[in-house]
Design an enzyme around this catalytic site. Structure first.
Site, PDB file in Angstrom:
ATOM      1  N   TYR A  12      12.765  83.724  -4.699  1.00 12.01           N
ATOM      2  CA  TYR A  12      12.502  83.373  -2.960  1.00 12.01           C
ATOM      3  C   TYR A  12      13.721  83.488  -2.186  1.00 12.01           C
ATOM      4  O   TYR A  12      13.477  83.297  -1.030  1.00 12.01           O
ATOM      5  CB  TYR A  12      11.587  81.883  -2.941  1.00 12.01           C
ATOM      6  CG  TYR A  12      10.386  81.840  -3.240  1.00 12.01           C
ATOM      7  CD1 TYR A  12       9.773  83.256  -4.078  1.00 12.01           C
ATOM      8  CD2 TYR A  12       9.536  80.823  -3.519  1.00 12.01           C
ATOM      9  CE1 TYR A  12       8.288  83.337  -4.289  1.00 12.01           C
ATOM     10  CE2 TYR A  12       8.121  80.849  -3.683  1.00 12.01           C
ATOM     11  CZ  TYR A  12       7.580  82.037  -4.232  1.00 12.01           C
ATOM     12  OH  TYR A  12       6.254  82.165  -4.517  1.00 12.01           O
ATOM     13  N   ASP A  54      19.135  74.118 -19.241  1.00 14.55           N
ATOM     14  CA  ASP A  54      17.822  74.903 -19.081  1.00 14.55           C
ATOM     15  C   ASP A  54      16.985  73.419 -19.037  1.00 14.55           C
ATOM     16  O   ASP A  54      16.795  72.626 -19.571  1.00 14.55           O
ATOM     17  CB  ASP A  54      17.553  75.522 -20.344  1.00 14.55           C
ATOM     18  CG  ASP A  54      16.365  76.038 -20.275  1.00 14.55           C
ATOM     19  OD1 ASP A  54      15.392  75.685 -19.528  1.00 14.55           O
ATOM     20  OD2 ASP A  54      16.178  76.983 -21.235  1.00 14.55           O
ATOM     21  N   ILE A  55      16.123  73.573 -17.840  1.00 19.93           N
ATOM     22  CA  ILE A  55      15.311  72.455 -17.579  1.00 19.93           C
ATOM     23  C   ILE A  55      14.284  72.168 -18.333  1.00 19.93           C
ATOM     24  O   ILE A  55      13.858  70.903 -18.756  1.00 19.93           O
ATOM     25  CB  ILE A  55      14.817  72.547 -16.095  1.00 19.93           C
ATOM     26  CG1 ILE A  55      14.339  71.303 -15.545  1.00 19.93           C
ATOM     27  CG2 ILE A  55      13.627  73.559 -16.265  1.00 19.93           C
ATOM     28  CD1 ILE A  55      14.125  71.205 -13.971  1.00 19.93           C
ATOM     29  N   SER A 107      13.144  77.361  -4.921  1.00 19.36           N
ATOM     30  CA  SER A 107      13.313  78.662  -3.852  1.00 19.36           C
ATOM     31  C   SER A 107      14.563  79.487  -3.916  1.00 19.36           C
ATOM     32  O   SER A 107      14.697  80.542  -3.021  1.00 19.36           O
ATOM     33  CB  SER A 107      13.317  78.083  -2.315  1.00 19.36           C
ATOM     34  OG  SER A 107      12.066  78.108  -2.154  1.00 19.36           O
ATOM     35  N   VAL A 162      12.138  80.259 -13.478  1.00 21.46           N
ATOM     36  CA  VAL A 162      12.099  78.817 -14.156  1.00 21.46           C
ATOM     37  C   VAL A 162      10.554  78.566 -14.463  1.00 21.46           C
ATOM     38  O   VAL A 162      10.229  77.769 -15.664  1.00 21.46           O
ATOM     39  CB  VAL A 162      12.657  77.481 -13.203  1.00 21.46           C
ATOM     40  CG1 VAL A 162      11.802  77.326 -11.954  1.00 21.46           C
ATOM     41  CG2 VAL A 162      12.909  76.213 -14.133  1.00 21.46           C
ATOM     42  N   ASP A 163       9.476  79.184 -13.656  1.00 18.63           N
ATOM     43  CA  ASP A 163       8.397  78.914 -13.720  1.00 18.63           C
ATOM     44  C   ASP A 163       7.720  79.461 -15.289  1.00 18.63           C
ATOM     45  O   ASP A 163       7.074  78.840 -16.103  1.00 18.63           O
ATOM     46  CB  ASP A 163       7.377  79.721 -12.757  1.00 18.63           C
ATOM     47  CG  ASP A 163       6.095  79.306 -12.558  1.00 18.63           C
ATOM     48  OD1 ASP A 163       5.353  78.171 -13.361  1.00 18.63           O
ATOM     49  OD2 ASP A 163       5.293  79.913 -11.712  1.00 18.63           O
TER      50      ASP A 163
HETATM   51  N1  AR6 Z   1      16.280  76.065 -16.168  1.00 15.98           N
HETATM   52  C1  AR6 Z   1      16.749  75.442 -14.944  1.00 15.98           C
HETATM   53  N2  AR6 Z   1      16.584  76.582 -13.591  1.00 15.98           N
HETATM   54  C2  AR6 Z   1      16.308  77.618 -13.939  1.00 15.98           C
HETATM   55  C3  AR6 Z   1      15.680  77.787 -15.162  1.00 15.98           C
HETATM   56  C4  AR6 Z   1      15.470  77.262 -16.217  1.00 15.98           C
HETATM   57  N3  AR6 Z   1      15.227  77.573 -17.235  1.00 15.98           N
HETATM   58  N4  AR6 Z   1      15.477  79.299 -14.964  1.00 15.98           N
HETATM   59  C5  AR6 Z   1      15.565  79.616 -13.675  1.00 15.98           C
HETATM   60  N5  AR6 Z   1      16.151  78.609 -13.119  1.00 15.98           N
HETATM   61  P1  AR6 Z   1      13.105  80.802  -9.531  1.00 15.98           P
HETATM   62  P2  AR6 Z   1      11.938  80.316  -6.896  1.00 15.98           P
HETATM   63  C6  AR6 Z   1      16.741  78.594 -11.723  1.00 15.98           C
HETATM   64  O1  AR6 Z   1      13.299  82.230  -9.147  1.00 15.98           O
HETATM   65  O2  AR6 Z   1      13.118  80.873  -6.098  1.00 15.98           O
HETATM   66  C7  AR6 Z   1       8.658  82.587  -9.907  1.00 15.98           C
HETATM   67  O3  AR6 Z   1       8.162  83.812 -10.375  1.00 15.98           O
HETATM   68  C8  AR6 Z   1      17.142  79.451 -11.007  1.00 15.98           C
HETATM   69  O4  AR6 Z   1      18.663  79.969 -11.337  1.00 15.98           O
HETATM   70  O5  AR6 Z   1      12.833  80.351 -10.813  1.00 15.98           O
HETATM   71  O6  AR6 Z   1      11.532  79.177  -6.157  1.00 15.98           O
HETATM   72  C9  AR6 Z   1       7.500  81.674  -9.337  1.00 15.98           C
HETATM   73  O7  AR6 Z   1       6.178  81.716 -10.128  1.00 15.98           O
HETATM   74  C10 AR6 Z   1      17.051  79.368  -9.500  1.00 15.98           C
HETATM   75  O8  AR6 Z   1      18.549  78.506  -9.303  1.00 15.98           O
HETATM   76  O9  AR6 Z   1      12.118  80.083  -8.197  1.00 15.98           O
HETATM   77  C11 AR6 Z   1       7.338  82.107  -7.916  1.00 15.98           C
HETATM   78  O10 AR6 Z   1       6.746  83.368  -7.656  1.00 15.98           O
HETATM   79  C12 AR6 Z   1      16.260  78.282  -9.611  1.00 15.98           C
HETATM   80  O11 AR6 Z   1      15.611  77.907 -10.962  1.00 15.98           O
HETATM   81  C13 AR6 Z   1       9.002  82.492  -7.629  1.00 15.98           C
HETATM   82  O12 AR6 Z   1       9.565  82.824  -8.741  1.00 15.98           O
HETATM   83  C14 AR6 Z   1      14.949  78.914  -8.898  1.00 15.98           C
HETATM   84  O13 AR6 Z   1      14.657  79.988  -9.235  1.00 15.98           O
HETATM   85  C15 AR6 Z   1       9.587  81.019  -7.136  1.00 15.98           C
HETATM   86  O14 AR6 Z   1      10.947  81.418  -6.688  1.00 15.98           O
END
Ligand code: AR6
Length: 360
Positions: free
Chosen positions: A120, A9-10, A116, A32-33
């Site tokens: 995304y 978990d980042i 992404s 992740v945001d």
């Molecule tokens: N630690 C590490 N990686 C993670 C974590 C975590 N805690 N949680 C998710 N991931 P995403 P995007 C991974 O959807 O596609 C948001 O609502 C996840 O498995 O977080 O760039 C923003 O506000 C995936 O591999 O980001 C934007 O609106 C990666 O993080 C939108 O989502 C990215 O997934 C951005 O979408």
């Protein structure tokens, strides 16, 4: 200077900076945001409000507040629209701009999620390829040579790079690793039937192409004490051991350095390609008797693009062998036989199979 793939978990990563896959408002969201904002606490949102958003491909920096990381670098990845909308160039820009912000702040360690590749919709294995290429290009060009970059895979997240790019890899693993375990189970059952479960040894059948030394010996083959050699024979054996020791083969470090020279690479080119940092390389080079890990030796074999026989030779000089009983070894062997020497792809396949990664 290495690129490391980790499952984590980042928000738990104790690094100088973590990167957030944000949206253009920078005011939080899901994925992740959401996790980063939750772990950092409300002061992160307060600071984000002052940043005035962020364009796709660009990056902005805030403090990390309650996170173990000192900074958060917010970048906005492209939304996947089929690949014809400049998505790849924008995704590359996210990594580049985040890394140059980190370098400006003199960060020594940075962790990225797969930007992404969640909400995304960027295809995961493409997202990994772009991330690895951009990070590696940055690390190669980096002047200080001190930064460690982590690419973080979340939970059980799988890239399936092996399955998609190398459709024959799974059947190769099945032939060389799973069949071994099937036959070892069969043998164990036979032993059990003959001698009872308590005495069933850990025994492997031979597997095509793997050296017999790599096979574990059944415990029952150990020589009993009563068969110890008589004294004169022992003396003879001792002197022949001394003779044999005089003719020891060159050790790992000497052979490695010769092979690097023969490859035409400089030392830094080779250890960077092997994903090994300068400190570890100089330990191998200068510390007499230092024994590197098997993953380090294999990383050099991959960087030097050695064929299987030379890989086995270099491993042997460090006291190791490729084992059919080790899934990671079978995967590395598959890549060597295919003459595919991209350490990042190998490491991602190893990660997908929960195996130890090569290099640092
Ligand atoms: N630690 C590490 N990686 C993670 C974590 C975590 N805690 N949680 C998710 N991931 P995403 P995007 C991974 O959807 O596609 C948001 O609502 C996840 O498995 O977080 O760039 C923003 O506000 C995936 O591999 O980001 C934007 O609106 C990666 O993080 C939108 O989502 C990215 O997934 C951005 O979408």
């Amino acid at each position: 200077m290495p690129l490391k793939f980790v499952r984590n978990d980042i928000t738990a990563m104790d690094v100088d900076a973590i990167v957030n896959a944000a949206n253009r408002s920078l005011l939080g969201g899901g994925g992740v945001d959401g996790a980063i904002h939750k772990a950092a606490g409300p002061r992160l949102l307060e600071e984000c409000r002052k940043l005035g958003g962020c364009e796709v491909g660009e990056a902005k920096l805030t403090r990390g507040y309650d996170l173990p990381a000192h900074y958060v670098i917010h970048t906005v990845g492209p939304i996947w629209r089929g690949g014809e909308d400049g998505e790849e160039a924008l995704l590359r820009a996210c990594y580049r701009n985040s890394l140059s912000l980190a370098a400006k702040k003199r960060c020594k360690s940075v962790a990225f999620p797969l930007i992404s590749s969640g909400a995304y919709g960027y295809p995961k294995q493409e997202a990994v390829r772009v991330a690895a290429e951009e990070i590696r290009a940055f690390l190669l060009a980096e002047k200080s040579g001190e930064m460690v970059v982590y690419l973080v895979f979340f939970g059980g997240e799988e890239t399936e790079i092996g399955k998609t790019l190398y459709p024959d890899m799974e059947s190769y693993i099945d032939d060389h690793y799973a069949s071994l375990h099937r036959s070892s189970n069969r043998r164990a059952r036979e032993w059990e039937a003959m001698y009872g479960a308590a005495r069933a040894p850990y025994e492997f059948s031979s597997v095509d192409g793997f050296p017999a030394e790599a096979m574990a010996q059944p415990k029952s083959m150990a020589q009993p004490k009563s068969m110890a050699q008589p004294k004169t024979a022992a003396k003879r054996a001792a002197s022949s051991v001394d003779d044999a020791l005089k003719n020891l083969d060159e050790g790992f470090a000497v052979t490695l350095l010769k092979r690097i020279d023969a490859s035409g690479m400089t030392d830094p080119e080779c250890y960077t390609k092997a994903n090994i940092d300068r400190k570890l390389f100089s330990k191998i080079k200068n510390k007499k008797g230092y024994r590197p890990s098997k993953q380090t030796v294999l990383a050099f074999c991959i960087a030097l693009e050695l064929p299987l026989s030379d890989t086995e030779d270099l491993l042997m000089r460090a006291g190791y062998a490729l084992s059919p009983a080790d899934k990671g070894d079978v995967i590395v062997r598959f890549f060597i036989e295919k003459k595919q020497f991209d350490i990042d792809k190998i490491n991602i396949c190893l990660l997908d199979h929960d195996q130890r990664l090569l290099g640092a």
